[in-house]
Design a protein around this motif. Structure first.
Motif, short mmCIF file in Angstrom:
data_model
loop_
_atom_site.label_atom_id
_atom_site.label_comp_id
_atom_site.label_asym_id
_atom_site.label_seq_id
_atom_site.Cartn_x
_atom_site.Cartn_y
_atom_site.Cartn_z
N PRO A 274 0.82 -1.38 0.06
CA PRO A 274 0.09 -0.04 -0.07
C PRO A 274 0.75 1.34 -0.12
N LYS A 275 2.07 1.26 0.32
CA LYS A 275 3.02 2.29 0.23
C LYS A 275 3.17 2.83 -1.00
N ARG A 276 2.75 2.11 -1.93
CA ARG A 276 3.03 2.46 -3.37
C ARG A 276 2.03 3.39 -4.06
N TYR A 277 0.85 3.39 -3.42
CA TYR A 277 -0.11 4.33 -3.64
C TYR A 277 -0.79 5.15 -2.63
N ALA A 278 -0.16 4.95 -1.33
CA ALA A 278 -0.58 5.63 -0.06
C ALA A 278 -0.57 7.40 -0.37
N LYS A 279 0.62 7.87 -1.02
CA LYS A 279 0.44 8.99 -1.34
C LYS A 279 -0.68 9.76 -1.98
N ILE A 280 -1.21 8.83 -3.07
CA ILE A 280 -2.36 9.59 -3.63
C ILE A 280 -3.56 9.62 -2.83
N LYS A 281 -3.79 8.69 -2.05
CA LYS A 281 -4.82 8.59 -1.15
C LYS A 281 -4.73 9.75 -0.09
#
Length: 629
Positions: free
Chosen positions: A332-339
């Motif tokens: 999830p760290k690979r898309y957490a920034k977007i969220k």
């Protein structure tokens, strides 16, 4: 929010989109009603092997060790099927009691009742009707609109095989939910498959009757066993306008290989199928559980595009099951920034068909607290000019005046250039009224961030109450929280609501009576609470009468049920003896008594009628002999 509305109102698209079609008219900021954790896995394993951090999982029936390791509030589901089966299903994949249903049909035919397995007469012979996608395995259709089969499905499949009594509040996933009449056919004498046939009566004769049977199955399942939460694999039906009606009594949807066709093909059909999925998610299942499983192939570009599409398409109770192509979850760290940057959606998703193109060629977008996300399936690059008088930023914090989006690409624009703290999450989430109190925990995925909260409905700030330990609520309360990270912009506000009463719940049987053939070797009376409780609830049950004889017609010892905090349903089993004696239908009466932390409701007595299946009028041995001949 007023400033945000001004930002939204300044955005203009200089393609075929009109400004008026893009502007939101109603704010629809969402509040989850299931666990506040979007990591929901479908036949995918957590990247760090830590099941406690997973919000939902749908998998095979023998994964009980996984369920026991998960958070008590997490969605736990077993994947099965309900409309067609083959012999291998006994010990693989769906673990359906195939042979037992075949025997049950013989038992019913011996009573001169209609068959359960669907057949069609072709070239003068009665033949099994086979599902096309599993024609190699010869998966035969069953009459899902027959109450006898629904009883068998609940008792002999879900209760006895899937739940096994140990995990009573499990969800049940249903595969192959494509309900089209000509997806079923027969094999001729030369083993050629033919789907241009009509099924024998009393089975459905066309698409309309087949859909009515599907709808009836879901409706009766919900009426008789509301504790069985159904999540269907997304499929197709002959008339898209009936989707909402057919699936009204289901609880969720699985989008297997989400967007896989789009990135494997460039056809108009794959874009149309994506648009159909989008419509279904916006309409019939907007408030239902949604699990999206994209195969990202572990590629950063696909992870980025598919996650943004998930945010645009998804409802409030969505889960993301990013697959690396080898049944392992994407970290999830690979898309957490977007969220973190976008926050929650504040409008429904919107879309616009590309001028001069067929229906599936569309641009999709959605407004969020922190920006706007776009997904382009128009077949060409789209240029979106932004209002010159306002500031907008790309995902790298660069100031921009225009965003260019290639076909099959997703992008987002931001209203701020600063990185954000992750929003707080609440535990537990309570969608229904609770008796007593709720102990609320608040957390954030940003390390060392502080959390401030309010209980009066106002938005938190740095002067609000500091969260240091679980908050005990004893009355209905709106809880709002905001996280503050070091060198980061404060998070967006998280909101949830707890309805709390000081009234004890009632406890009673869900149904006051039921009946089935004695071939179904058990009955499972369902007991329910009017609302859940913060305290454990116990209630006793015992046989108080009836015409059936204990240890001869049935076996049931007195016992008790324990409802743990948060649980609404429980059941116990009555063993039914198929005694092979000709006799009248017989009954069992069971009563509830001595509830603790609850009071007895109106339906405190349950009557179960055992329907005799041993009539002398038609010999089962003759039937078995004729079948072999």
């Amino acid at each position: 929010m007023q400033n945000l509305a001004l930002f939204i109102g300044t955005i203009a698209i200089t393609t075929a989109l009109w400004l008026s079609s893009m502007l939101p008219t109603v704010s629809s900021k969402t509040v989850r009603t299931v666990i506040d954790n979007e990591r929901g896995l479908y036949y995918v394993f957590p990247h760090d092997k830590d099941w406690k951090k997973v919000g939902a999982y749908i998998g095979l029936p023998h994964y009980e060790d996984i369920f026991s390791a998960m958070n008590p509030e997490a969605i736990k589901g077993i994947h099965g099927r309900f409309q067609h089966f083959h012999p291998q299903d006994e010990k693989d994949y769906v673990y359906f009691p195939y042979a037992e249903l075949k025997k049950y049909e013989l038992d019913e035919l011996a009573q001169r009742r209609p068959p359960l397995w669907i057949t069609a007469t072709y070239q003068g012979k009665k033949r099994p009707v086979i599902f096309e996608w599993q024609s190699k395995e010869k998966a035969q259709a069953v009459n899902i609109g027959d109450q006898r089969y629904i009883d068998f499905f609940i008792k002999n499949y879900v209760r006895d095989r899937l739940q096994k009594g140990s995990y009573q509040n499990l969800w049940v996933g249903l595969d192959n939910c494509a309900f089209i009449y000509n997806l079923y056919g027969v094999f001729d004498d030369k083993n050629n498959y033919n789907n241009k046939i009509k099924w024998d009566r009393p089975f459905p004769q066309n698409d309309k009757e087949f859909i009515q049977a599907v709808e009836y199955f879901f409706k009766r399942l919900k009426e008789t066993s509301p504790d069985i939460k159904i999540i269907c694999n997304e499929g197709s039906i002959y008339d898209e306008s009936l989707y909402k009606e057919i699936f009204a009594h289901t609880d969720g949807v699985l989008l297997e290989d989400f967007l896989g066709e789009v990135y494997n093909s460039d056809s108009a059909l794959t874009r149309l199928r994506t648009y159909r999925s989008y419509q279904r998610m916006q309409n019939f299942s907007a408030n239902k559980l949604q699990i999206y499983q994209p195969n990202t192939r572990n590629k950063d570009e696909l992870i980025h595009n598919m996650y943004l599409a998930y945010l645009i398409f998804g409802g409030k109770n969505r889960f993301y099951s990013g697959d690396d192509g080898h049944s392992l979850e994407i970290d999830p760290k690979r898309y957490a920034k977007i969220k973190n940057l976008l926050g929650d959606s504040i409008t429904p998703a919107q879309d616009k068909q590309e001028f001069g193109k067929s229906e599936g060629y569309r641009l999709y977008w959605r407004f969020f607290e922190g920006g706007v996300a776009y997904f382009n399936l128009t077949g060409k690059t789209q240029a979106i000019n932004l209002n010159q008088g306002k500031k907008y930023f790309d995902e790298y914090s660069n100031s921009i005046k225009q965003v260019s989006i290639k076909d099959k690409e997703a992008k987002y624009i931001l209203f701020s250039s600063e990185n954000r703290t992750a929003k707080p999450i609440f535990y537990p989430i309570r969608a229904i009224t609770v008796a007593g109190s709720v102990s609320v925990e608040i957390g954030t995925m940003t390390p060392n961030a502080s959390i401030r909260y309010t209980l009066d409905g106002s938005d938190p700030n740095q002067n609000s109450l500091l969260y240091t330990k679980p908050i005990k609520l004893t009355k209905s309360t709106v809880v709002k929280a905001k996280a503050f990270g070091s060198n980061l912009q404060e998070s967006f506000v998280s909101t949830t609501f707890y309805s709390i009463t000081d009234k004890q719940p009632s406890v009673e049987f869900h149904l006051s009576s039921n009946s089935s053939s004695e071939f179904l070797k058990a009955d499972y009376p369902l007991v329910s609470l009017s609302h859940i409780s913060a305290k454990p609830i116990t209630v006793n049950y015992s046989v108080i009468g009836g015409t059936a004889t204990s240890n001869e017609d049935y076996k049931l010892l007195s016992g008790s049920l324990i409802f743990l905090p948060g649980e609404k349903y429980k059941y116990f089993s009555i063993d039914i003896r198929d005694d092979k004696k000709f006799e009248k239908d017989e009954s069992i009466e069971v009563s509830l008594s001595q509830p603790k932390n609850a009071y007895l409701g109106y339906k405190k007595v349950y009557r179960y009628t055992i329907q005799d299946n041993d009539k002398h009028s038609f010999s089962k041995s003759k039937l078995l002999t004729s079948k072999r001949e």
